[in-house]
Design a protein around this motif. Structure first.
Motif, short mmCIF file in Angstrom:
data_model
loop_
_atom_site.label_atom_id
_atom_site.label_comp_id
_atom_site.label_asym_id
_atom_site.label_seq_id
_atom_site.Cartn_x
_atom_site.Cartn_y
_atom_site.Cartn_z
N PHE A 59 0.83 -1.20 0.00
CA PHE A 59 0.00 0.00 0.00
C PHE A 59 0.87 1.25 0.00
CE2 PHE A 59 -2.27 3.37 2.36
CZ PHE A 59 -3.31 3.57 1.46
N LEU A 60 1.97 1.21 0.78
CA LEU A 60 2.92 2.32 0.78
C LEU A 60 3.52 2.50 -0.61
CD1 LEU A 60 4.51 4.51 2.24
CD2 LEU A 60 6.13 2.76 3.01
N THR A 61 3.80 1.38 -1.28
CA THR A 61 4.31 1.43 -2.65
C THR A 61 3.32 2.14 -3.57
OG1 THR A 61 5.49 -0.67 -2.34
CG2 THR A 61 5.10 0.03 -4.61
N ALA A 62 2.03 1.80 -3.43
CA ALA A 62 0.99 2.43 -4.26
C ALA A 62 0.92 3.93 -4.00
CB ALA A 62 -0.36 1.78 -3.98
N VAL A 63 1.07 4.33 -2.73
CA VAL A 63 1.04 5.76 -2.38
C VAL A 63 2.22 6.47 -3.01
CG1 VAL A 63 1.22 7.42 -0.48
CG2 VAL A 63 -0.25 5.41 -0.24
N ILE A 64 3.41 5.86 -2.92
CA ILE A 64 4.62 6.47 -3.49
C ILE A 64 4.48 6.60 -5.00
CG2 ILE A 64 7.08 6.08 -3.94
CD1 ILE A 64 7.26 4.77 -1.17
N TRP A 65 4.05 5.54 -5.66
CA TRP A 65 3.91 5.57 -7.13
C TRP A 65 2.81 6.54 -7.56
CZ3 TRP A 65 4.22 -0.40 -8.32
CH2 TRP A 65 5.56 -0.80 -8.25
N GLY A 66 1.71 6.58 -6.82
CA GLY A 66 0.62 7.47 -7.19
C GLY A 66 1.00 8.94 -7.08
N THR A 67 1.69 9.31 -6.00
CA THR A 67 2.11 10.70 -5.82
C THR A 67 3.28 11.06 -6.74
OG1 THR A 67 3.43 9.97 -3.92
CG2 THR A 67 1.29 10.95 -3.45
N ALA A 68 3.97 10.05 -7.28
CA ALA A 68 5.07 10.32 -8.20
C ALA A 68 4.58 10.98 -9.48
CB ALA A 68 5.82 9.03 -8.54
N PHE A 69 3.29 10.77 -9.83
CA PHE A 69 2.73 11.45 -11.00
C PHE A 69 2.79 12.97 -10.81
CE2 PHE A 69 0.88 7.27 -11.72
CZ PHE A 69 0.94 7.15 -13.10
N VAL A 70 2.57 13.42 -9.57
CA VAL A 70 2.66 14.85 -9.26
C VAL A 70 4.10 15.32 -9.43
CG1 VAL A 70 2.42 16.60 -7.45
CG2 VAL A 70 0.68 14.81 -7.71
N ALA A 71 5.05 14.54 -8.91
CA ALA A 71 6.46 14.89 -9.03
C ALA A 71 6.87 15.00 -10.49
CB ALA A 71 7.33 13.86 -8.30
N GLN A 72 6.39 14.07 -11.32
CA GLN A 72 6.71 14.11 -12.75
C GLN A 72 6.14 15.36 -13.40
OE1 GLN A 72 5.52 9.60 -12.89
NE2 GLN A 72 6.24 10.15 -14.92
#
Length: 300
Positions: free
Chosen positions: A13-26
């Motif tokens: 779940f933490l992985t999903a949170v990190i990957w999901g918020t990475a779209f904002v970073a991109q």
């Protein structure tokens, strides 16, 4: 579900949170640098972040296991897998980076998540049959994509097309990983793929863009987040978290990155979704969940 399985589920779940918020970073990072520059720098950071992880894991292995990995034939398989994964990851990420320039991070997250439906369909060509739930999921996904991507004038946005291509490439990336992971160390293969991805993206950066160190420094927070957390930490958590869990449950938990990407876009970038686009997200998520449900075996 025992204590260990709960812990592993929380890691995913933490992985999903990190990957999901990475779209904002991109999205934020490309306010300062081009897509290939962003991809190149984040990939090298991701690869470098895995080096100490590999060193630590090697110390935990037995001498016999280390000698087995050093055999020429095993090293060749590892390198071949890392190169193929790196190429697939590079092209998939490049299409995603360019797509995010022309669409919202929420839509990009859900369209990218199409790979979860595409993977079992692609498995048909490798002798793996799909259950009825997958085909229903495909229909829902098509409906969701229509709501997300087709405008009132029946025109598909450029960003949507690019991210949809990215979903196909990520599906190929997953199938390559599935082929090689039974034979190699997954963390080492991830490390190789990041460096390969960085090198190929670096060529694109030099040919198509004009990288400037001052611009890269302006985007350092986004690059560091995408490289260190999304790439390095995210992929490591995925490998650790999947151990001991049903792969169907693992995939379902990680697919929540699409939901996180929408929430992150709303909360951080103040991007909005129309009612039609929100319906598309609901249909896409239903398709993702349905495609991951285990097929009921026939009783003879």
């Amino acid at each position: 579900m025992n204590k260990t399985q709960i812990q592993h589920s929380l890691l995913l779940f933490l992985t999903a949170v990190i990957w999901g918020t990475a779209f904002v970073a991109q999205s934020v990072g490309m306010d300062y640098v081009g897509p290939f520059t962003f991809l190149c720098t984040r990939s090298f950071i991701g690869g470098a972040a895995l080096l100490p992880v590999i060193a630590f894991m090697d110390r935990q292995k037995s001498e016999e296991a280390r000698l087995e990995e050093k055999k020429p034939e095993n090293r060749k398989v590892l390198i071949r897998g890392g190169i193929l994964c790196g190429l697939a990851l590079c092209f998939a990420s490049a299409f995603q980076q360019y797509g995010i320039l022309f669409t919202t991070v929420g839509k990009a997250g859900f369209i990218t998540a199409c790979y979860i439906v595409l993977v079992p369909i692609a498995g048909i060509f490798f002798g793996k049959r799909c259950g009825i739930n997958v085909w229903i999921g495909v229909i829902l996904a098509v409906g969701g994509l229509y709501c997300l991507c087709i405008t009132e004038t029946l025109r598909i946005g450029t960003g949507d097309i690019l991210v949809f291509i990215c979903a196909f490439l990520f599906a190929a990336h997953i199938l390559i990983i599935d082929h090689f992971t039974p034979y190699v160390d997954g963390v080492k293969m991830s490390c190789i793929q990041f460096f390969v991805c960085g090198i190929v993206a670096g060529i694109g950066m030099l040919v198509l863009e004009q990288p400037d160190i001052s611009d890269i420094l302006m985007a350092w927070q986004s690059i560091l987040y995408a490289g260190l957390l999304s790439s390095g930490v995210g992929y490591t958590l995925q490998i650790v978290g999947q151990k001991g869990l049903n792969p169907t449950v693992a995939s379902l938990i990680m697919s929540l990155e699409s939901v996180v990407s929408v929430l992150a876009g709303l909360l951080i970038l103040h991007q909005t979704l129309s009612g039609r686009e929100a319906l598309g997200c609901v249909l896409m998520f239903a398709a993702i969940v349905l495609a991951q449900l285990p097929r009921r075996e026939k009783v003879s």
